[in-house]
Design a protein around this motif. Structure first.
Motif, PDB file in Angstrom:
ATOM      1  N   ASP A 467      52.644  43.358  50.249  1.00  0.00           N
ATOM      2  CA  ASP A 467      51.235  43.028  50.492  1.00  0.00           C
ATOM      3  C   ASP A 467      50.232  44.165  50.282  1.00  0.00           C
ATOM      4  OD1 ASP A 467      51.527  44.718  52.661  1.00  0.00           O
ATOM      5  OD2 ASP A 467      51.087  43.211  54.188  1.00  0.00           O
ATOM      6  N   PRO A 468      50.604  45.353  49.754  1.00  0.00           N
ATOM      7  CA  PRO A 468      49.631  46.442  49.670  1.00  0.00           C
ATOM      8  C   PRO A 468      48.357  46.102  48.913  1.00  0.00           C
ATOM      9  CG  PRO A 468      51.825  47.299  49.311  1.00  0.00           C
ATOM     10  CD  PRO A 468      51.948  45.807  49.334  1.00  0.00           C
ATOM     11  N   CYS A 469      48.449  45.309  47.830  1.00  0.00           N
ATOM     12  CA  CYS A 469      47.248  45.015  47.046  1.00  0.00           C
ATOM     13  C   CYS A 469      46.187  44.309  47.877  1.00  0.00           C
ATOM     14  CB  CYS A 469      47.604  44.183  45.817  1.00  0.00           C
ATOM     15  SG  CYS A 469      48.388  42.597  46.180  1.00  0.00           S
ATOM     16  N   SER A 470      46.628  43.479  48.846  1.00  0.00           N
ATOM     17  CA  SER A 470      45.669  42.726  49.658  1.00  0.00           C
ATOM     18  C   SER A 470      45.025  43.586  50.738  1.00  0.00           C
ATOM     19  CB  SER A 470      46.375  41.531  50.318  1.00  0.00           C
ATOM     20  OG  SER A 470      47.312  41.965  51.287  1.00  0.00           O
ATOM     21  N   THR A 471      45.620  44.732  51.031  1.00  0.00           N
ATOM     22  CA  THR A 471      45.103  45.570  52.120  1.00  0.00           C
ATOM     23  C   THR A 471      44.110  46.621  51.639  1.00  0.00           C
ATOM     24  OG1 THR A 471      46.892  47.214  51.958  1.00  0.00           O
ATOM     25  CG2 THR A 471      47.289  45.277  53.341  1.00  0.00           C
ATOM     26  N   VAL A 472      44.036  46.876  50.325  1.00  0.00           N
ATOM     27  CA  VAL A 472      43.193  47.970  49.837  1.00  0.00           C
ATOM     28  C   VAL A 472      41.906  47.495  49.169  1.00  0.00           C
ATOM     29  CG1 VAL A 472      45.169  49.509  49.515  1.00  0.00           C
ATOM     30  CG2 VAL A 472      44.386  48.094  47.611  1.00  0.00           C
ATOM     31  N   CYS A 473      41.796  46.205  48.862  1.00  0.00           N
ATOM     32  CA  CYS A 473      40.610  45.717  48.156  1.00  0.00           C
ATOM     33  C   CYS A 473      39.383  45.783  49.070  1.00  0.00           C
ATOM     34  CB  CYS A 473      40.818  44.275  47.697  1.00  0.00           C
ATOM     35  SG  CYS A 473      39.372  43.580  46.850  1.00  0.00           S
ATOM     36  N   PRO A 474      38.346  46.557  48.707  1.00  0.00           N
ATOM     37  CA  PRO A 474      37.174  46.684  49.580  1.00  0.00           C
ATOM     38  C   PRO A 474      36.368  45.390  49.698  1.00  0.00           C
ATOM     39  CG  PRO A 474      36.765  47.766  47.479  1.00  0.00           C
ATOM     40  CD  PRO A 474      38.211  47.364  47.474  1.00  0.00           C
ATOM     41  N   ARG A 475      36.535  44.480  48.755  1.00  0.00           N
ATOM     42  CA  ARG A 475      35.813  43.206  48.789  1.00  0.00           C
ATOM     43  C   ARG A 475      36.691  42.064  49.316  1.00  0.00           C
ATOM     44  NH1 ARG A 475      31.141  43.160  45.424  1.00  0.00           N
ATOM     45  NH2 ARG A 475      29.985  45.023  46.025  1.00  0.00           N
ATOM     46  N   LEU A 477      39.162  40.520  47.979  1.00  0.00           N
ATOM     47  CA  LEU A 477      39.294  39.474  46.964  1.00  0.00           C
ATOM     48  C   LEU A 477      40.749  39.072  46.730  1.00  0.00           C
ATOM     49  CD1 LEU A 477      36.799  40.878  44.300  1.00  0.00           C
ATOM     50  CD2 LEU A 477      36.355  39.169  46.069  1.00  0.00           C
ATOM     51  N   ILE A 478      41.692  39.918  47.153  1.00  0.00           N
ATOM     52  CA  ILE A 478      43.117  39.643  46.933  1.00  0.00           C
ATOM     53  C   ILE A 478      43.724  39.203  48.254  1.00  0.00           C
ATOM     54  CG2 ILE A 478      45.312  40.577  46.125  1.00  0.00           C
ATOM     55  CD1 ILE A 478      43.711  42.685  44.589  1.00  0.00           C
ATOM     56  N   HIS A 479      44.410  38.077  48.240  1.00  0.00           N
ATOM     57  CA  HIS A 479      44.948  37.503  49.471  1.00  0.00           C
ATOM     58  C   HIS A 479      46.460  37.307  49.355  1.00  0.00           C
ATOM     59  CE1 HIS A 479      40.774  36.626  50.548  1.00  0.00           C
ATOM     60  NE2 HIS A 479      40.635  36.107  49.335  1.00  0.00           N
ATOM     61  N   VAL A 480      47.174  37.772  50.373  1.00  0.00           N
ATOM     62  CA  VAL A 480      48.597  37.483  50.536  1.00  0.00           C
ATOM     63  C   VAL A 480      48.758  36.844  51.903  1.00  0.00           C
ATOM     64  CG1 VAL A 480      50.932  38.438  50.733  1.00  0.00           C
ATOM     65  CG2 VAL A 480      49.346  39.372  49.035  1.00  0.00           C
ATOM     66  N   ASP A 481      49.427  35.709  51.957  1.00  0.00           N
ATOM     67  CA  ASP A 481      49.600  34.975  53.211  1.00  0.00           C
ATOM     68  C   ASP A 481      50.185  35.897  54.274  1.00  0.00           C
ATOM     69  OD1 ASP A 481      50.204  33.293  55.283  1.00  0.00           O
ATOM     70  OD2 ASP A 481      51.282  31.821  54.071  1.00  0.00           O
ATOM     71  N   GLU A 490      46.998  35.976  45.634  1.00  0.00           N
ATOM     72  CA  GLU A 490      45.984  35.142  44.999  1.00  0.00           C
ATOM     73  C   GLU A 490      44.671  35.920  44.941  1.00  0.00           C
ATOM     74  OE1 GLU A 490      45.724  31.533  47.180  1.00  0.00           O
ATOM     75  OE2 GLU A 490      47.738  30.835  46.618  1.00  0.00           O
ATOM     76  N   VAL A 491      43.955  35.762  43.841  1.00  0.00           N
ATOM     77  CA  VAL A 491      42.699  36.491  43.640  1.00  0.00           C
ATOM     78  C   VAL A 491      41.540  35.500  43.643  1.00  0.00           C
ATOM     79  CG1 VAL A 491      41.405  38.024  42.117  1.00  0.00           C
ATOM     80  CG2 VAL A 491      43.901  38.207  42.241  1.00  0.00           C
ATOM     81  N   ASP A 492      40.509  35.843  44.406  1.00  0.00           N
ATOM     82  CA  ASP A 492      39.285  35.030  44.419  1.00  0.00           C
ATOM     83  C   ASP A 492      38.400  35.508  43.265  1.00  0.00           C
ATOM     84  OD1 ASP A 492      37.007  33.621  44.877  1.00  0.00           O
ATOM     85  OD2 ASP A 492      36.776  34.208  46.980  1.00  0.00           O
ATOM     86  N   TYR A 493      38.547  34.858  42.129  1.00  0.00           N
ATOM     87  CA  TYR A 493      37.831  35.287  40.929  1.00  0.00           C
ATOM     88  C   TYR A 493      36.358  34.886  40.937  1.00  0.00           C
ATOM     89  CZ  TYR A 493      42.368  36.404  38.865  1.00  0.00           C
ATOM     90  OH  TYR A 493      43.597  36.957  38.606  1.00  0.00           O
TER      91      TYR A 493
END
Length: 705
Positions: A467-475, A477-481, A490-493
């Motif tokens: 899950d690291p990608c979901s924890t570093v996005c300042p906006r 936008l990246i979600h891991v359940d 999943e990315v909120d494009y």
């Protein structure tokens, strides 16, 4: 003089200097402070450490972990394992050719028996790897009197060999952090707890009927520890593999290779071939590339690699051929590996004649699985000492799972001792289950249809705990359940406040599976930002590189626009930006850095190539072949003690640590269930130690001899 030391590495920095002189036969070499003899010899171009007394075959390093005896040398007159013995200034080291000469006996009237030191503890932890450290932290927080022992000079176990960022949960097990840094974090936390005593360079040698554990400390002292409870966090030992040439110098276990490359910054080879497509083999292959070593191929006997796909992708898009449903047939060479022969296998893993081919290589890395180091657990159960296991000693899984496994074990033990008032949170069991889970099915890539603005592309297509990608996005936008981090991100494009092209998700991804696509430049081209973790001196802005897809397909060449680092993730990860045609921007995921070598056909000299399997050595120490053992099994022998008596298998210096599990697998291969097989007992002392230390001999002035 050859000096095989790694001078530039993307992750590791070593400012130490090789300035400790020692002698190898008639040559003077230089070693680093605290360096093991084996690493110092390989660094100076020596790969043959001696010759076997039975057939004079060359012997070299194999496990680098004290589990075998192939690296035995004579150091200052005594036979020692080169991988476990540090170099001393002016040390005289000679190859072990034949049987070692016994040292001169001490005069009996100058030796006295000292009382064996004894001590007590609430808990003794054997193993200072991820599980042992985490358990000790929990026990230290509860104020439990604990002794943690480890046979190495530095804590961390296999973490100290792992330069890649870890998968798993960022909150629970430091996901997104490199293994070498996790080891430091755990050790720093542990040393804050005064109730935990740490014994480094200390090896458990046996569990005895009086419920004591013998500990060999610092090569000088033998101590008996009497704990109320025992925690086994000894990890795993690598499975070996039987094939002709399997004892040649240049055949390494994965741990030995990573020890040389990542712990000691020694470059043991030029051209590597890997056997095994689990995470261990895949990761070791990428570590080799980071060290500037050419990886000419990898084979996996199963139809698919068993490791994480993102680890396989790192190799494939770098240019390494990965061949599934293939296995090794033979390693060729006179005094060292020179070639490897591979072949296809059928659904029953039988070699398909006529499919053999050979690769030129100087090293074969064996990574075909792990077995728990559980002899201490079995013996503790036998004598009635309360015992727990954690990490790979309990169940083979990823190091992130071992961290959490140790945490749970430590909390449980504290509770049993009445020192823990907090209940174990219910969600811990779920977290442990997720961290131990096998990789999920591979799905089709789900590329976004968006073709404007800037956004990340997630090239991971297999469910694994991460899950690291979901924890570093300042906006955000990246979600891991969060309830199950095995789900793909999943990315909120189409968020109102979209991506700001900070690149954090690219830099933190353990699988190097995130890229950043920027369509804002013009209507024909796009900018693509890639993660890069290779030698920082190997590329420069303005240089042309070959781009590849996730599956390793060439996507053409592009010029590097920029190379930069993000401050929070500057320890080894660069962000490399190229300009490419818009139509391929979403497909770009890596760059080719390995020159592919083609194999050559191979024809056996014998009419019966299947008989070559009988020539493989099962017992390295006593040079017992698979053919000898297979013949006894087919004659009806169902007691490993009989095999031991007839062949001397498992009676060598390693005490059966390599061969006994291979013999069991031979029974299974012959269709004989292990329930019908009598195992041989594993008796203390589990590892070698000098008799003088075991007897606590000292001279008449009180000095230990």
């Amino acid at each position: 003089m050859t000096e095989n030391r790694i001078k530039a590495h993307p992750i590791l920095i070593d400012d130490s200097v090789a300035d400790i002189p020692f002698n190898w036969q008639d040559q003077t070499f230089l070693a680093k402070e605290g360096e093991m003899i084996s690493s110092a010899l390989v660094a100076n171009g020596v790969t043959i450490f001696g010759h076997h007394p039975k057939d004079h075959s060359p012997q070299g390093i194999f496990c680098a972990n004290g589990q075998c005896s192939q690296c035995m040398v004579i150091a200052d007159g005594l036979p020692v394992k080169a991988c476990m013995t540090p170099v001393k200034s002016e040390m005289q080291v000679f190859p072990l050719d034949g049987l070692p000469r016994l040292p001169d006996a001490y005069p009996r009237d100058t030796l006295v028996n000292q009382p064996t030191p004894k001590c007590e503890a609430d808990v003794l932890i054997i193993g200072g790897g991820p599980a042992g450290l985490s358990a000790a932290i929990e026990l230290g927080q509860a104020g439990v009197r604990t002794i943690l022992i480890d046979d190495k000079a530095h804590l961390g176990g296999k973490l100290v060999l792992q330069t890649h960022r870890f998968f798993g949960s960022s909150e629970a097990v430091y996901a997104g952090t490199r293994g070498i840094d996790i080891a430091k974090k755990l050790e720093t936390t542990l040393r804050q707890h005064e109730s935990v005593e740490i014994w480094e360079n200390s090896t458990a040698v046996g569990v005895f009927e009086d419920k004591s554990i013998g500990v060999y400390k610092n090569g000088e002292i033998y101590t008996l520890v009497y704990p109320k409870m025992l925690l086994i966090a000894t990890g795993a030992r690598e499975k070996s593999l039987a094939f002709p040439g399997n004892t040649l110098p240049g055949v390494y276990g994965a741990g030995a290779f990573q020890t040389l490359v990542n712990r000691d910054l020694v470059r043991p080879c030029e051209n590597l071939f890997i056997i095994g497509g689990g995470n261990v083999g895949l990761i070791a292959g990428y570590h080799a590339i980071q060290a500037g070593i050419h990886v000419c191929g990898l084979v996996e006997a199963a139809p698919e690699c068993g490791g994480y796909k993102v680890h396989k992708d790192k190799l494939v898009r770098s240019g390494v051929p990965v061949l599934t449903s293939h296995t090794i047939v033979e390693a060729l060479g006179k005094n060292h590996v020179e070639k490897v022969v591979i072949a296809k296998v059928d659904k029953d893993f039988k070699i398909l004649p006529g499919t053999e081919k050979q690769y030129d290589c100087d090293t074969v890395l064996i990574a075909v699985g792990l077995d728990p180091v559980n002899e201490f657990t079995k013996q503790a159960d036998l004598v009635g000492l309360p015992v727990f296991s954690a990490g790979d000693a309990e169940e083979i899984a990823e190091a992130s799972a071992a961290i959490f496994s140790g945490k749970i074990a430590g909390r449980k033990i504290a509770g049993f001792l009445g020192k823990q008032t907090e209940e174990i949170p219910a969600e811990w069991a779920k977290i442990e289950e997720i961290l131990k889970s096998r990789p999920g099915e591979v799905t089709e890539p789900n590329l976004p249809v968006l073709e404007e603005g800037v956004f990340p592309i997630m090239h991971c297509t297999q469910e694994i705990p991460c899950d690291p990608c979901s924890t570093v996005c300042p906006r955000h936008l990246i979600h891991v359940d969060p309830s199950d981090i095995r789900h793909l991100p999943e990315v909120d494009y189409f968020a109102e406040k979209g991506c700001i092209a900070c690149g954090r998700c690219v830099a933190v991804c353990p699988g190097l599976a995130v890229t950043l696509v920027d369509y804002r430049k013009d209507n024909e081209n796009a900018l693509v930002t890639l993660p890069f973790e290779q030698n920082p001196l190997s590329l420069a802005e303005g240089e042309e590189i070959e781009l590849t897809s996730t599956e390793g397909m060439s996507l053409g060449k592009a010029t590097i626009r920029t190379i930069k680092k993000i401050r929070e993730y500057a320890n080894g990860t660069s962000l490399l930006t190229v300009e490419v045609p818009r139509e391929i921007a979403k497909l770009v995921s890596g760059l080719r850095i390995i020159e592919t070598t083609d194999p050559t056909p191979f024809e056996f000299d014998t009419e019966h190539p299947e008989s070559l399997a009988d020539d493989a050595y099962i017992c390295r120490c006593e040079r017992v072949t698979a053919g000898e053992i297979r013949a006894l099994i087919r004659q009806g022998v169902r007691d490993i003690n009989q095999i031991k008596a007839v062949t001397k298998a498992s009676m060598g210096a390693c005490g059966g640590k390599t061969c006994l599990n291979m013999i069991k697998r031979m029974y299974l291969a012959e269709g004989i269930p292990l329930s019908e097989v009598t195992e041989t007992p594993i008796r203390p002392v589990f590892v070698e130690m000098p008799v003088r230390v075991l007897a606590n001999m000292a001279d008449d002035e009180g000095e230990r001899s």
